[in-house]
Design a protein around this motif. Structure first.
Motif, mmCIF file in Angstrom:
data_model
loop_
_atom_site.group_PDB
_atom_site.id
_atom_site.type_symbol
_atom_site.label_atom_id
_atom_site.label_comp_id
_atom_site.label_asym_id
_atom_site.label_seq_id
_atom_site.Cartn_x
_atom_site.Cartn_y
_atom_site.Cartn_z
ATOM 1 N N ARG A 251 0.839 -1.200 0.000
ATOM 2 C CA ARG A 251 0.000 0.000 0.000
ATOM 3 C C ARG A 251 0.875 1.252 0.000
ATOM 4 N N ALA A 252 0.223 2.382 -0.065
ATOM 5 C CA ALA A 252 0.934 3.656 -0.098
ATOM 6 C C ALA A 252 1.851 3.788 1.105
ATOM 7 N N GLY A 253 3.061 4.275 0.857
ATOM 8 C CA GLY A 253 4.037 4.469 1.912
ATOM 9 C C GLY A 253 4.987 3.311 2.095
ATOM 10 N N ASP A 254 4.669 2.141 1.516
ATOM 11 C CA ASP A 254 5.567 0.993 1.610
ATOM 12 C C ASP A 254 6.749 1.161 0.658
ATOM 13 N N THR A 255 7.782 0.368 0.890
ATOM 14 C CA THR A 255 8.934 0.322 -0.009
ATOM 15 C C THR A 255 9.109 -1.098 -0.512
ATOM 16 N N VAL A 256 9.406 -1.243 -1.809
ATOM 17 C CA VAL A 256 9.709 -2.548 -2.378
ATOM 18 C C VAL A 256 11.077 -2.486 -3.042
ATOM 19 N N VAL A 257 11.929 -3.455 -2.695
ATOM 20 C CA VAL A 257 13.238 -3.621 -3.328
ATOM 21 C C VAL A 257 13.102 -4.755 -4.329
ATOM 22 N N LEU A 258 13.519 -4.534 -5.583
ATOM 23 C CA LEU A 258 13.323 -5.574 -6.597
ATOM 24 C C LEU A 258 14.566 -5.741 -7.449
ATOM 25 N N ASP B 15 27.368 -1.743 -2.060
ATOM 26 C CA ASP B 15 26.942 -2.635 -0.987
ATOM 27 C C ASP B 15 25.422 -2.508 -0.868
ATOM 28 N N VAL B 16 24.714 -3.519 -1.352
ATOM 29 C CA VAL B 16 23.253 -3.434 -1.433
ATOM 30 C C VAL B 16 22.631 -3.271 -0.058
ATOM 31 N N VAL B 17 23.073 -4.073 0.897
ATOM 32 C CA VAL B 17 22.480 -4.022 2.232
ATOM 33 C C VAL B 17 22.679 -2.643 2.858
ATOM 34 N N ALA B 18 23.902 -2.142 2.804
ATOM 35 C CA ALA B 18 24.192 -0.843 3.411
ATOM 36 C C ALA B 18 23.399 0.263 2.730
ATOM 37 N N ARG B 19 23.305 0.203 1.400
ATOM 38 C CA ARG B 19 22.602 1.266 0.667
ATOM 39 C C ARG B 19 21.098 1.237 0.954
ATOM 40 N N VAL B 20 20.496 0.052 0.921
ATOM 41 C CA VAL B 20 19.060 -0.025 1.181
ATOM 42 C C VAL B 20 18.742 0.421 2.601
ATOM 43 N N MET B 21 19.543 -0.014 3.560
ATOM 44 C CA MET B 21 19.268 0.357 4.947
ATOM 45 C C MET B 21 19.457 1.848 5.161
ATOM 46 N N ALA B 22 20.416 2.444 4.460
ATOM 47 C CA ALA B 22 20.605 3.891 4.568
ATOM 48 C C ALA B 22 19.415 4.642 3.976
ATOM 49 N N LEU B 23 18.838 4.080 2.910
ATOM 50 C CA LEU B 23 17.706 4.735 2.252
ATOM 51 C C LEU B 23 16.400 4.552 3.002
ATOM 52 N N GLU C 146 9.473 -2.934 3.360
ATOM 53 C CA GLU C 146 8.330 -3.817 3.649
ATOM 54 C C GLU C 146 8.299 -5.028 2.720
ATOM 55 N N PHE C 147 8.831 -4.866 1.491
ATOM 56 C CA PHE C 147 8.817 -5.959 0.530
ATOM 57 C C PHE C 147 10.146 -6.047 -0.204
ATOM 58 N N VAL C 148 10.583 -7.271 -0.442
ATOM 59 C CA VAL C 148 11.650 -7.547 -1.398
ATOM 60 C C VAL C 148 11.065 -8.519 -2.417
ATOM 61 N N PHE C 149 11.181 -8.180 -3.695
ATOM 62 C CA PHE C 149 10.580 -8.941 -4.786
ATOM 63 C C PHE C 149 11.729 -9.565 -5.583
ATOM 64 N N GLY D 295 18.496 -18.412 -4.743
ATOM 65 C CA GLY D 295 19.863 -18.841 -4.488
ATOM 66 C C GLY D 295 20.404 -18.260 -3.194
ATOM 67 N N PRO D 296 21.709 -18.350 -2.973
ATOM 68 C CA PRO D 296 22.306 -17.894 -1.709
ATOM 69 C C PRO D 296 22.152 -16.408 -1.449
ATOM 70 N N GLY D 297 21.867 -15.630 -2.490
ATOM 71 C CA GLY D 297 21.697 -14.189 -2.312
ATOM 72 C C GLY D 297 20.513 -13.797 -1.457
ATOM 73 N N VAL D 298 19.610 -14.754 -1.153
ATOM 74 C CA VAL D 298 18.453 -14.406 -0.317
ATOM 75 C C VAL D 298 18.874 -14.007 1.087
ATOM 76 N N VAL D 299 20.048 -14.441 1.516
ATOM 77 C CA VAL D 299 20.498 -14.085 2.871
ATOM 78 C C VAL D 299 20.684 -12.571 2.967
ATOM 79 N N ASP D 300 21.379 -11.984 1.998
ATOM 80 C CA ASP D 300 21.559 -10.534 2.020
ATOM 81 C C ASP D 300 20.236 -9.812 1.792
ATOM 82 N N LEU D 301 19.401 -10.331 0.903
ATOM 83 C CA LEU D 301 18.109 -9.687 0.670
ATOM 84 C C LEU D 301 17.265 -9.685 1.934
#
Length: 327
Positions: free
Chosen positions: A144-151, A201-209, A214-217, A222-228
């Motif tokens: 919904r409005a106000g959520d964030t999705v990383v894809l 650094d995806v984790v650092a950048r997303v957390m800074a932003l 609320e969502f990762v799409f 694979g093993p990358g789900v740990v960082d996601l």
């Protein structure tokens, strides 16, 4: 007779052949469509090569679940009319039906009217991406409005649809891409931020932003789900809708100390095989098309006789948006 794409063994694009086949008449609950355009999807390359979630039952195999054209004949109990312009949505097994052909018989339940102003190429490119994104993020996830999705796989047709969808509902889309080559295109399509995974650094950048999304799409798995999973906000959801990595996918919750993490898989069939969900999704997508918020992004078109080259282009991962084949 109609030109039809077949494959008689598993393998790369080179196993595809165009042959003349008898089409026949639709049975009860089926329609026969004159196919004008075909939307290519990654699932077809995986099915052809033997890496899909469903095995090929018998040879010769056929491909394709998304197309646009005109109804030529209807079976018993079908409400569509001959001459009606329609699209076929992915709602069946490629072991049972296929649309890589000049004419195809498909279930009427997998057919939707084509909105006014949408031509055949657009009609073959619009439904799978938006039904996948809507079904996962809105119908299942409740975005919904106000959520964030990383894809990730953000330049794919589904990734671009997810960007448009997020903007339509007032959410913030953050796109991940492997190189900077597609960054400008993703920003143009409405990504709020673009993170180049090969340079940042995806984790650092997303957390800074965001402090957590609320969502990762995720189309890669694979093993990358740990960082996601590290960037999912408490109580948020990691949605797995593809497995492009081809590697085993761990459940990251225990490794990360058992956070409040929801993780689930999703396929478009959750939406397209449920009549009520499909009705809502089709209405939502049609509304977005009328408002100009949604539009199919088409990378290239090929002719049916060039299906091998079309599949090679799909596997090159250089495209931005949908590849369409005209029949």
């Amino acid at each position: 007779m109609a030109r039809t794409v077949l494959f008689r063994e598993l393998g790369g694009p080179e196993v595809l052949r165009v042959e003349e086949l008898e089409v026949g008449e639709p049975g009860a609950g089926e329609v026969r469509i004159r196919v004008d355009a075909i939307g290519l999807n990654r699932a077809e390359a995986l099915f052809r090569s033997g890496h899909y979630i469903e095995e090929v039952r018998e040879f010769p195999g056929r491909l394709g679940t998304e197309a646009a054209g005109e109804i030529e004949a209807v079976g018993e109990g079908v409400a569509f009319e001959v001459g009606q312009r329609v699209s076929v949505v992915p709602a069946f097994s490629q072991n049972d039906y296929s649309v890589y052909a000049e004419r195809a018989i498909v279930p009427a339940a997998a057919v939707v009217p084509r909105p006014e102003g949408i031509d055949a190429v657009e009609g073959a490119a619009v439904w799978m991406p938006y039904l996948t994104a809507y079904g996962a993020l809105v119908e299942v996830g409740g975005m919904r409005a106000g959520d964030t999705v990383v894809l990730n796989a953000a330049s794919s047709s589904v990734g671009l649809a997810a960007i448009h969808l997020a903007n339509r509902v007032g959410a913030t889309p953050i796109a991940l891409t492997r190189t900077a080559a597609k960054k400008d295109a993703l920003l143009k399509e409405g990504a709020s931020e673009v993170i180049v995974t090969g340079e940042e650094d995806v984790v650092a950048r997303v957390m800074a932003l965001t402090g957590g999304a609320e969502f990762v799409f995720d189309a890669v798995a694979g093993p990358g789900v740990v960082d996601l999973a590290k960037v999912v906000a408490p109580g948020g959801t990691l949605l797995e809708y593809g497995a492009l990595s081809g590697e085993p996918t761990p459940y990251p919750g225990f490794e990360l100390g058992m956070p409040a993490l929801n993780m689930r898989t999703y396929t478009v069939h959750e939406t397209t095989t449920d009549p009520e969900r499909l009705r809502r999704a089709a209405a939502f997508v049609a509304s977005g098309l009328r408002a100009g918020a949604f539009r199919p992004v088409i990378d290239r078109t090929f002719e049916l006789g060039d299906i091998v080259e079309a599949h090679r282009h799909m596997e090159s991962n250089t495209q931005v948006g949908k590849i369409v084949v005209t029949a």
